[in-house]
Design a protein around this motif. Structure first.
Motif, PDB file in Angstrom:
ATOM      1  N   ILE A 176     -25.799   7.990 -28.149  1.00  0.00           N
ATOM      2  CA  ILE A 176     -26.832   9.025 -28.194  1.00  0.00           C
ATOM      3  C   ILE A 176     -27.567   9.012 -26.861  1.00  0.00           C
ATOM      4  CG2 ILE A 176     -28.884   9.861 -29.416  1.00  0.00           C
ATOM      5  CD1 ILE A 176     -26.654   9.790 -31.378  1.00  0.00           C
ATOM      6  N   TYR A 177     -27.253   9.991 -26.006  1.00  0.00           N
ATOM      7  CA  TYR A 177     -27.949  10.104 -24.719  1.00  0.00           C
ATOM      8  C   TYR A 177     -29.263  10.845 -24.935  1.00  0.00           C
ATOM      9  CZ  TYR A 177     -23.881   8.645 -21.950  1.00  0.00           C
ATOM     10  OH  TYR A 177     -22.863   7.945 -21.368  1.00  0.00           O
ATOM     11  N   THR A 178     -30.326  10.277 -24.372  1.00  0.00           N
ATOM     12  CA  THR A 178     -31.625  10.889 -24.617  1.00  0.00           C
ATOM     13  C   THR A 178     -32.499  10.746 -23.379  1.00  0.00           C
ATOM     14  OG1 THR A 178     -33.542  10.826 -26.102  1.00  0.00           O
ATOM     15  CG2 THR A 178     -32.358   8.765 -25.782  1.00  0.00           C
ATOM     16  N   ASP A 179     -33.788  11.080 -23.511  1.00  0.00           N
ATOM     17  CA  ASP A 179     -34.637  11.034 -22.321  1.00  0.00           C
ATOM     18  C   ASP A 179     -35.296   9.669 -22.125  1.00  0.00           C
ATOM     19  OD1 ASP A 179     -36.188  11.385 -24.517  1.00  0.00           O
ATOM     20  OD2 ASP A 179     -37.190  13.202 -23.822  1.00  0.00           O
ATOM     21  N   VAL A 180     -34.953   8.681 -22.950  1.00  0.00           N
ATOM     22  CA  VAL A 180     -35.374   7.308 -22.699  1.00  0.00           C
ATOM     23  C   VAL A 180     -34.114   6.455 -22.558  1.00  0.00           C
ATOM     24  CG1 VAL A 180     -37.573   7.538 -23.906  1.00  0.00           C
ATOM     25  CG2 VAL A 180     -35.545   6.802 -25.164  1.00  0.00           C
ATOM     26  N   ASP A 181     -34.254   5.269 -21.996  1.00  0.00           N
ATOM     27  CA  ASP A 181     -33.041   4.498 -21.701  1.00  0.00           C
ATOM     28  C   ASP A 181     -32.715   3.468 -22.765  1.00  0.00           C
ATOM     29  OD1 ASP A 181     -34.999   2.681 -21.182  1.00  0.00           O
ATOM     30  OD2 ASP A 181     -34.187   2.001 -19.263  1.00  0.00           O
ATOM     31  N   GLY A 182     -33.336   3.607 -23.950  1.00  0.00           N
ATOM     32  CA  GLY A 182     -33.010   2.697 -25.035  1.00  0.00           C
ATOM     33  C   GLY A 182     -34.156   2.634 -26.033  1.00  0.00           C
ATOM     34  N   VAL A 183     -33.990   1.745 -26.991  1.00  0.00           N
ATOM     35  CA  VAL A 183     -35.045   1.516 -27.979  1.00  0.00           C
ATOM     36  C   VAL A 183     -35.898   0.369 -27.462  1.00  0.00           C
ATOM     37  CG1 VAL A 183     -35.526   0.900 -30.374  1.00  0.00           C
ATOM     38  CG2 VAL A 183     -33.483   2.251 -29.814  1.00  0.00           C
ATOM     39  N   TYR A 184     -37.205   0.527 -27.515  1.00  0.00           N
ATOM     40  CA  TYR A 184     -38.114  -0.476 -26.971  1.00  0.00           C
ATOM     41  C   TYR A 184     -38.779  -1.283 -28.078  1.00  0.00           C
ATOM     42  CZ  TYR A 184     -37.584   0.598 -22.084  1.00  0.00           C
ATOM     43  OH  TYR A 184     -37.069   0.709 -20.831  1.00  0.00           O
ATOM     44  N   THR A 185     -39.235  -2.466 -27.689  1.00  0.00           N
ATOM     45  CA  THR A 185     -39.919  -3.333 -28.651  1.00  0.00           C
ATOM     46  C   THR A 185     -41.176  -2.664 -29.203  1.00  0.00           C
ATOM     47  OG1 THR A 185     -40.951  -4.385 -26.729  1.00  0.00           O
ATOM     48  CG2 THR A 185     -39.072  -5.532 -27.740  1.00  0.00           C
ATOM     49  N   THR A 186     -41.743  -1.764 -28.430  1.00  0.00           N
ATOM     50  CA  THR A 186     -42.801  -0.886 -28.932  1.00  0.00           C
ATOM     51  C   THR A 186     -42.944   0.261 -27.943  1.00  0.00           C
ATOM     52  OG1 THR A 186     -45.010  -0.809 -29.930  1.00  0.00           O
ATOM     53  CG2 THR A 186     -44.821  -1.961 -27.816  1.00  0.00           C
ATOM     54  N   ASP A 187     -43.899   1.142 -28.186  1.00  0.00           N
ATOM     55  CA  ASP A 187     -44.095   2.318 -27.344  1.00  0.00           C
ATOM     56  C   ASP A 187     -44.563   1.899 -25.952  1.00  0.00           C
ATOM     57  OD1 ASP A 187     -44.904   4.640 -26.133  1.00  0.00           O
ATOM     58  OD2 ASP A 187     -45.865   5.454 -27.927  1.00  0.00           O
ATOM     59  N   PRO A 188     -43.750   2.119 -24.917  1.00  0.00           N
ATOM     60  CA  PRO A 188     -44.121   1.687 -23.564  1.00  0.00           C
ATOM     61  C   PRO A 188     -45.363   2.398 -23.027  1.00  0.00           C
ATOM     62  CG  PRO A 188     -41.788   2.266 -23.687  1.00  0.00           C
ATOM     63  CD  PRO A 188     -42.423   2.745 -24.951  1.00  0.00           C
ATOM     64  N   ARG A 189     -45.733   3.511 -23.634  1.00  0.00           N
ATOM     65  CA  ARG A 189     -46.960   4.184 -23.191  1.00  0.00           C
ATOM     66  C   ARG A 189     -48.189   3.370 -23.591  1.00  0.00           C
ATOM     67  NH1 ARG A 189     -45.665   9.766 -26.043  1.00  0.00           N
ATOM     68  NH2 ARG A 189     -45.131   8.152 -27.551  1.00  0.00           N
ATOM     69  N   ILE A 190     -48.037   2.541 -24.613  1.00  0.00           N
ATOM     70  CA  ILE A 190     -49.160   1.716 -25.074  1.00  0.00           C
ATOM     71  C   ILE A 190     -49.069   0.308 -24.500  1.00  0.00           C
ATOM     72  CG2 ILE A 190     -50.119   0.573 -27.121  1.00  0.00           C
ATOM     73  CD1 ILE A 190     -49.735   3.065 -28.659  1.00  0.00           C
ATOM     74  N   VAL A 191     -47.877  -0.230 -24.487  1.00  0.00           N
ATOM     75  CA  VAL A 191     -47.706  -1.605 -24.003  1.00  0.00           C
ATOM     76  C   VAL A 191     -46.803  -1.580 -22.777  1.00  0.00           C
ATOM     77  CG1 VAL A 191     -46.931  -3.938 -24.581  1.00  0.00           C
ATOM     78  CG2 VAL A 191     -47.938  -2.484 -26.352  1.00  0.00           C
ATOM     79  N   GLN A 192     -47.408  -1.823 -21.623  1.00  0.00           N
ATOM     80  CA  GLN A 192     -46.633  -1.804 -20.378  1.00  0.00           C
ATOM     81  C   GLN A 192     -45.514  -2.833 -20.378  1.00  0.00           C
ATOM     82  OE1 GLN A 192     -49.147  -2.133 -16.944  1.00  0.00           O
ATOM     83  NE2 GLN A 192     -49.187   0.103 -16.703  1.00  0.00           N
ATOM     84  N   LYS A 193     -45.753  -3.940 -21.074  1.00  0.00           N
ATOM     85  CA  LYS A 193     -44.762  -5.010 -21.085  1.00  0.00           C
ATOM     86  C   LYS A 193     -43.711  -4.858 -22.183  1.00  0.00           C
ATOM     87  CE  LYS A 193     -47.371  -8.594 -18.724  1.00  0.00           C
ATOM     88  NZ  LYS A 193     -48.053  -9.902 -18.835  1.00  0.00           N
ATOM     89  N   ALA A 194     -43.645  -3.656 -22.783  1.00  0.00           N
ATOM     90  CA  ALA A 194     -42.600  -3.414 -23.780  1.00  0.00           C
ATOM     91  C   ALA A 194     -41.229  -3.584 -23.118  1.00  0.00           C
ATOM     92  CB  ALA A 194     -42.731  -1.996 -24.334  1.00  0.00           C
TER      93      ALA A 194
END
Lengths: 415, 415
Positions: A176-194
């Motif tokens: 599934i190609y999308t506008d993010v490069d994968g699934v993150y541990t949490t929302d990177p907009r909230i947690v920079q260190k995601a």
């Protein structure tokens, strides 16, 4: 012959430049000898435009059963256009390719127009075409009913199309190609260190998806789990050749290093409804929740607590914020029958969840969670748990603070 | 049960307001008990947008046979959208209606994608649906090939779809709603006194259409003639209830008062090619015109005249201005083989034609024509005639003057 399925969403095919980029990605993979089906969405913005047309033509008084089938005819045209354009862009690159629409694929759905469910595939020449080295460019999001009408799968249905095609083709992977490069541990907009997750189990992904991580549609993860189709989420905004490992969503057995907690999810679209002083007698819960179900309110967490006096309880539940006015109205109309003291709706709440298959075999996860929130002075309102997740309801202004605290507490922060 | 077919072109369905107006027209006719199929084009501008997308995706080096089938997939989506929207607009008015796409109709075409010809209809439930009082809203311009690919009929193909549907349904009339209120004796932009024609024969309409009157597509008139389907051209810009008699195109027998000349047509897209000093020997004409045919040049008028010396002729022919550079190149490449003295291409010419079934039984029509042009000082370059038309080639700047003079000379001016 191994087959793979690729899927590109609306922002990945938003204009001719983006479609050219998709064609480059597909061409690079074809050069490696891959035999592919490529599922595409409508160009970003097209679906909204078409929905607006359909609603404008129908007016607001037409009942749904008179609207949905023709809505599908109008809206399905969006994916049709993208499929034709990508086939042309691939041929321009010297590749064999052709487009496939829902009725040509014979992707059969039920008659729930606008939100149809896939029933399966009738025989078509799709597998032969792919095995012969022709790239199949498939209009996502659409199928055909037994009476030969166009049906759409509802918003986000292209993911589900892709997984269904992958299952039918016995594909080795559905990318599934999308506008993010994968699934993150949490929302990177909230947690920079995601951090990007390398591998995640279907079950975890399902929780993440239904708890508000918007990368994959819930229905598509369910289908991937049921058919054991490995799904990879990766970026369509990288050039061919750039590293693009993405996130692999697969069965738990294939994940060797299991995290206790894989991710932290949150949802702001929540409301808490409390019925104070509900008579504590048999059948009263059934009355409440079947009335809500009939009104189309999807109830999530439910807690019942002892209230003042012996035969009274307080009933707390959550639903989406959007549904909360309907819930209120429904319960008010039943106030005589139920006989509660008062009704309270709190809309400014968030649900924070930690998800991880490792929870099954680890103790102390809940304590870690509650302690982390307590240390930040965050009050927990309602708690719900499953085998692989713990969710808490908190006051909405604490959302980011809670997500960050839990992300750190479970060791998910990037170095 | 009498059935009728209505067709609305792109400007008649250009936006939601125009589609609502079409729905009102159809609703007014349904209220009279008519059982209808309504054929629609894409919303004005949509087709051009989609063509631009397809050309942009394919680039300019893709051979046609790799372009046309996917072009059809992209472009056919335009009519699909309109069909769904009009079905919704009709339901909003309390009518039973549903959309029909080419593959649902089983309107079979050959595989000449982009300019496919209709082969016929396979069995479908269309007639039953119409007889049951459901209005069939048909996506025009599209059909399906035997191998289940989408095919379009080429520009203007919605008229042809409508006539084909009318023939298949044995409809009593095929009403082509357009942005003019009928077929005129000539172009009203040139001749203010041009009049709407009440009735015109298929043969005359065919000449008018192929000679540049753009109201109906030539192919649709041919098909109407072959199946004897009466076609009416009328305005979609009038409100239901306003007088809208239009022009009836029908078989000659049904026209009692036959005009000697029914109309004056003109075409500016003309070029005159002259080969001076062509050897007058057998096979030379065949060599010239078969070479032009292979190059795709559609030759119209042909005149051969004696030239200097005994065994030489001058050969004059006309083709579209657009084709004239190809004609020039083709003939230059054959100059050695043909052995002509010189080649001249004149592009600034117009063809003016008078058309009328009455010519068959009247003499002196040509004289009247030539005299009228002579009196205005207009020089005639080439002449071509058929049973029901006379065409002359003149210098382009005289176009309007010639059309007006002939319109007056044949008594066509409105009182």
């Amino acid at each position: 012959m191994a087959r793979t399925v690729l899927k590109f969403g609306g922002t990945s095919v938003a204009d001719l430049d983006r479609i050219a980029n998709v064609a480059d990605i597909v061409a690079a993979r074809a050069a490696q000898g891959e035999h592919m089906a490529v599922v595409v969405s409508a160009m970003a913005g097209e679906t909204n435009k078409l929905v607006g047309f359909a609603e404008g033509a129908a007016g607001d008084k037409l009942p749904r059963e008179q609207f949905d089938d023709e809505y599908d005819v109008v809206v399905a045209s969006g994916e049709q256009v993208t499929a034709g354009l990508l086939a042309l862009a691939l041929r321009r690159r010297g590749l064999k390719a052709r487009s496939w629409l829902g009725w040509q694929l014979k992707l059969k759905t039920n008659k729930s127009h606008g939100r149809a469910r896939i029933m399966g595939f009738d025989d078509s020449s799709l597998p032969d075409s792919i095995d012969a080295g022709e790239i199949a460019v498939i209009a996502g999001f659409q199928g055909v009913t037994d009476d030969e009408r166009v049906a759409t799968l509802g918003r986000g249905g292209s993911d589900t199309s892709a997984v269904a095609v992958a299952a039918a083709l016995e594909a080795t992977v559905c990318d599934i190609y999308t506008d993010v490069d994968g699934v993150y541990t949490t929302d990177p907009r909230i947690v920079q260190k995601a951090q990007r997750i390398e591998k995640i189990s279907f079950e975890e992904m399902l929780e993440m998806a239904s708890l508000g991580a918007k990368v994959l549609q819930t229905r598509s993860v369910e289908m991937a789990m049921n058919h054991n189709v490995p799904v990879r989420v990766l970026s369509s905004f990288l050039k061919p050749g750039e590293p693009n490992p993405g996130t692999l969503v697969c069965s738990e057995e294939e994940i060797v290093e299991k995290q206790v907690v894989s991710g932290v999810a949150y949802s702001r679209d929540e409301a808490k409804v409390t019925l104070y002083g509900v008579p504590d007698k048999p059948g009263i819960s059934a009355m409440i929740f079947s009335a809500l179900a009939r009104a189309g309110v999807n109830v999530d967490m439910i807690v019942q607590a002892q209230a003042r006096g012996p035969d009274r309880a307080n009933m707390v539940f959550t639903c989406t914020d959007r549904d909360s006015p309907i819930a209120k109205e429904t319960l008010e109309s039943l106030s005589g029958e139920i006989g509660y003291d008062s009704l309270e709706v709190v809309r400014d709440v968030s649900k924070i969840s930690i998800i991880g298959v490792g929870m099954k075999s680890h103790t102390g996860v809940a304590e870690t969670m509650f302690k982390a929130l307590y240390e930040k002075g965050i009050n927990i309102d309602v708690i719900a748990t499953s085998e692989i997740k713990i969710s808490v309801l908190i006051a909405a202004p604490y959302t980011e603070l809670a997500v960050r605290a839990l992300h750190t507490a479970f060791g998910l922060d990037a170095a």
